[in-house]
Design an enzyme around this catalytic site. Structure first.
Site, mmCIF file in Angstrom:
data_model
loop_
_atom_site.group_PDB
_atom_site.id
_atom_site.type_symbol
_atom_site.label_atom_id
_atom_site.label_comp_id
_atom_site.label_asym_id
_atom_site.label_seq_id
_atom_site.Cartn_x
_atom_site.Cartn_y
_atom_site.Cartn_z
ATOM 1 N N GLY A 12 0.799 -1.223 0.000
ATOM 2 C CA GLY A 12 0.000 0.000 0.000
ATOM 3 C C GLY A 12 0.836 1.281 0.000
ATOM 4 O O GLY A 12 0.285 2.374 0.056
ATOM 5 N N GLU A 58 -1.960 5.238 -13.605
ATOM 6 C CA GLU A 58 -3.119 4.420 -13.945
ATOM 7 C C GLU A 58 -4.384 5.233 -13.737
ATOM 8 O O GLU A 58 -4.414 6.122 -12.890
ATOM 9 C CB GLU A 58 -3.221 3.216 -12.977
ATOM 10 C CG GLU A 58 -2.507 2.004 -13.445
ATOM 11 C CD GLU A 58 -2.591 0.848 -12.458
ATOM 12 O OE1 GLU A 58 -3.246 0.957 -11.401
ATOM 13 O OE2 GLU A 58 -1.977 -0.176 -12.763
ATOM 14 N N HIS A 105 -5.275 0.933 1.719
ATOM 15 C CA HIS A 105 -4.875 -0.034 0.684
ATOM 16 C C HIS A 105 -4.373 -1.346 1.273
ATOM 17 O O HIS A 105 -3.705 -2.121 0.600
ATOM 18 C CB HIS A 105 -3.800 0.550 -0.242
ATOM 19 C CG HIS A 105 -4.189 1.833 -0.888
ATOM 20 N ND1 HIS A 105 -5.333 1.977 -1.626
ATOM 21 C CD2 HIS A 105 -3.580 3.043 -0.918
ATOM 22 C CE1 HIS A 105 -5.420 3.213 -2.069
ATOM 23 N NE2 HIS A 105 -4.378 3.887 -1.645
ATOM 24 N N ARG A 148 4.303 -15.218 -4.146
ATOM 25 C CA ARG A 148 4.523 -15.876 -2.848
ATOM 26 C C ARG A 148 3.185 -16.336 -2.290
ATOM 27 O O ARG A 148 2.144 -16.069 -2.890
ATOM 28 C CB ARG A 148 5.141 -14.863 -1.876
ATOM 29 C CG ARG A 148 4.247 -13.638 -1.750
ATOM 30 C CD ARG A 148 4.655 -12.682 -0.673
ATOM 31 N NE ARG A 148 4.016 -11.398 -0.834
ATOM 32 C CZ ARG A 148 2.786 -11.080 -0.489
ATOM 33 N NH1 ARG A 148 2.003 -11.985 0.075
ATOM 34 N NH2 ARG A 148 2.300 -9.872 -0.687
HETATM 35 P P1 ADP Z 1 0.523 -2.887 -3.224
HETATM 36 O O1 ADP Z 1 1.604 -3.600 -3.981
HETATM 37 O O2 ADP Z 1 1.055 -1.741 -2.431
HETATM 38 O O3 ADP Z 1 -0.370 -3.817 -2.454
HETATM 39 P P2 ADP Z 1 -1.465 -2.719 -5.372
HETATM 40 O O4 ADP Z 1 -1.123 -2.294 -6.741
HETATM 41 O O5 ADP Z 1 -1.711 -4.178 -5.161
HETATM 42 O O6 ADP Z 1 -0.358 -2.178 -4.352
HETATM 43 O O7 ADP Z 1 -2.742 -1.920 -4.864
HETATM 44 C C1 ADP Z 1 -3.209 -2.053 -3.542
HETATM 45 C C2 ADP Z 1 -4.584 -1.426 -3.411
HETATM 46 O O8 ADP Z 1 -4.541 -0.056 -3.840
HETATM 47 C C3 ADP Z 1 -5.667 -2.056 -4.261
HETATM 48 O O9 ADP Z 1 -6.238 -3.194 -3.645
HETATM 49 C C4 ADP Z 1 -6.640 -0.900 -4.360
HETATM 50 O O10 ADP Z 1 -7.336 -0.728 -3.148
HETATM 51 C C5 ADP Z 1 -5.747 0.307 -4.509
HETATM 52 N N1 ADP Z 1 -5.464 0.603 -5.938
HETATM 53 C C6 ADP Z 1 -4.371 0.251 -6.642
HETATM 54 N N2 ADP Z 1 -4.473 0.649 -7.948
HETATM 55 C C7 ADP Z 1 -5.655 1.279 -8.061
HETATM 56 C C8 ADP Z 1 -6.382 1.898 -9.164
HETATM 57 N N3 ADP Z 1 -5.865 1.962 -10.383
HETATM 58 N N4 ADP Z 1 -7.586 2.423 -8.887
HETATM 59 C C9 ADP Z 1 -8.130 2.374 -7.651
HETATM 60 N N5 ADP Z 1 -7.519 1.813 -6.589
HETATM 61 C C10 ADP Z 1 -6.302 1.257 -6.776
#
Ligand code: ADP
Length: 449
Positions: free
Chosen positions: A165, A200, A235, A291
């Site tokens: 997050g 994005e 997140h 993982r």
């Molecule tokens: P991390 O590697 O930090 O876990 P992620 O890319 O998996 O990051 O994103 C974690 C969270 O952030 C997602 O589950 C969502 O809640 C939010 N998020 C990430 N990208 C987007 C997006 N393009 N639009 C809206 N929320 C997003």
């Protein structure tokens, strides 16, 4: 067959791996920092080695000491758990250079998926649908503004090396873009050592749906359905379930096949999770975790399989112990992540657990490494346990969760347990009708929990 496995982790996940080893007749080696000398994973393993002082960088992230611990004990393989070195390609390389086996994918696959820009590009080429966004990295504010203008606000600027997050900033209008770009870059650099960012489209009402995949490393792979992790704070996942209350069987099979084909296509080995945002019945890839996930027990519950056992088997070069057609969902499972944190601020609350009573009964699993008198150290993640329930359907699983929570006692430290009691009283949670933003908004309007 491996005779001895070293577990490069601590807490509940170290116990989880030790348990699988014991059932497979494999000796386990725990490693620990000086702060964890009395930890449960040290007590439960067949052997243990102290690998350094409390700070993670000096102990659980200390690669030379971990390798030495293997040499001293004769461990042939390392299970990384999650967090710490579990997605560190250099660690995998060092392990292999020492003639040891890493229980997980290859260094190359970890490297590809660890860089979110490369991961997205790879997945796009493999036919996996992605969130619309910049084609690769964005180097200047001018470029960021141009892309955001074309795409339309809101946008999210993400550090390619980010995780947990961190390294993500939302820009709702052109006024925010400079700050969002600068912050994501500097967080990427300071926390992850890489300032590169990409942009994005920020989806406003998505759910977080992730697909569990498993590859044999030789071009065969299966999927084990999805997990819905839409209840998030900052997140970060708080409450996870499988199957998702909103995914149809047709959608499950379609996205599952896309994911299994993608990992089969790259010859992926072991467990992986392909994460999507799901909005208006469309899936959008965001990242892949190479993982075991914290929330893997909900998948284990509904499929009746042991994912850690399977990871070990694949690392030994054995074929997958199931084919796709044998993987049939049975019922519904929910997991609550219990942290030693004081709500509503979610302030870490280390200290001594005076009394601990784990819930039990049909369909209840408590994965935790705490015990009466356990001192929660202040140095690590605040997760102290995971409560997982499994039942024939979602309403029964929710009732079982409420019952299990009523039995669970953790005295002496503050925990996030009151949050789950309160959440279960909410209609949105009962019906499963929420997006990834629901919990944050609910916390703002319910400051008293
Ligand atoms: P991390 O590697 O930090 O876990 P992620 O890319 O998996 O990051 O994103 C974690 C969270 O952030 C997602 O589950 C969502 O809640 C939010 N998020 C990430 N990208 C987007 C997006 N393009 N639009 C809206 N929320 C997003």
């Amino acid at each position: 067959m491996f005779k001895k496995i070293l577990i490069a982790n601590r807490g509940e996940i170290a116990l989880r791996v030790i348990r699988a080893c014991r059932e497979m007749g494999i000796q386990s080696v725990a490693v620990h920092s000086t702060a964890d000398a009395d930890a449960m994973h040290v007590r439960m393993a067949d052997e243990s080695v102290c690998i350094g002082p409390p700070a993670g960088t000096d102990s659980y992230l200390n690669v030379p000491n971990l390798i030495s611990a293997c040499e001293i004990t004769g461990a042939e393989a390392i299970h990384p758990g999650y967090g710490f070195l579990s997605e560190n390609a250099n660690f995998v390389q060092v392990i292999e250079d020492h003639g040891l086996k890493f229980i997980g994918p290859t260094a190359e696959h970890i490297r590809i998926m660890g860089d979110k820009i490369t991961a997205k590009e790879t997945m796009r080429k493999l036919g996996v649908p992605c969130v619309p966004g910049s084609a690769g990295g964005v180097d200047t504010i001018e470029e960021a503004r141009k892309i955001a203008d074309e795409m339309g606000y809101p946008v999210i600027i993400k550090a390619t090396a980010g995780g947990g997050g961190r390294g993500m900033k939302v820009a709702t209008s052109v006024d925010d873009i400079d700050v969002a770009f600068g912050t994501a870059r500097s967080e990427g650099k300071s926390v992850f050592g890489n300032p590169e960012v990409y942009i994005e489209k920020y989806l406003q009402l998505p759910r977080h749906i992730e697909v569990q995949v498993f590859g044999d490393g030789k071009g065969k792979a299966v999927h084990l359905g999805e997990r819905d992790c839409s209840l998030q704070r900052r997140h970060q996942k708080v409450f996870e379930e499988a199957p998702s209350p909103v995914i149809t069987e047709e959608q499950r099979q379609r996205i599952g096949k896309t994911c299994a084909d993608a990992v089969a296509g790259i010859g992926y080995a072991g467990a992986g999770t392909i994460e999507f945002l799901f909005e208006n019945d469309e899936f959008y890839f965001i990242e892949m975790n190479t993982r075991l996930q914290v929330e893997h027990p909900v998948t284990e519950a509904i499929f009746g399989i042991d994912l850690v056992r399977e990871q070990i088997r694949v690392a030994e070069g054995l074929p997958l112990s199931f084919v796709q057609d044998e993987l049939v969902i049975n019922g519904h499972a929910i997991e609550c992540r219990i942290n030693a944190e004081k709500v509503p601020e979610f302030r870490p609350s280390p200290g001594t657990v005076k009394q601990y009573h784990a819930p039990g009964g049909l369909g209840v699993r408590m994965d935790s490494a705490i015990y009466d008198g356990y001192k929660i150290p202040p140095y690590y993640d605040s997760l102290i346990g995971k409560l997982i329930v499994h039942a024939a359907d979602r309403p029964t699983a929710l009732a079982r969760l409420e019952r299990a929570l009523s039995e669970l006692v953790v005295d002496g430290v503050d925990t996030t347990l009151p949050l789950f009691d309160a959440l279960l009283r909410e209609d949105a949670v009962q019906t499963g009708d929420y997006t990834i933003h629901w919990l944050e908004q609910w916390l703002e309007t319910n400051p008293e929990i």
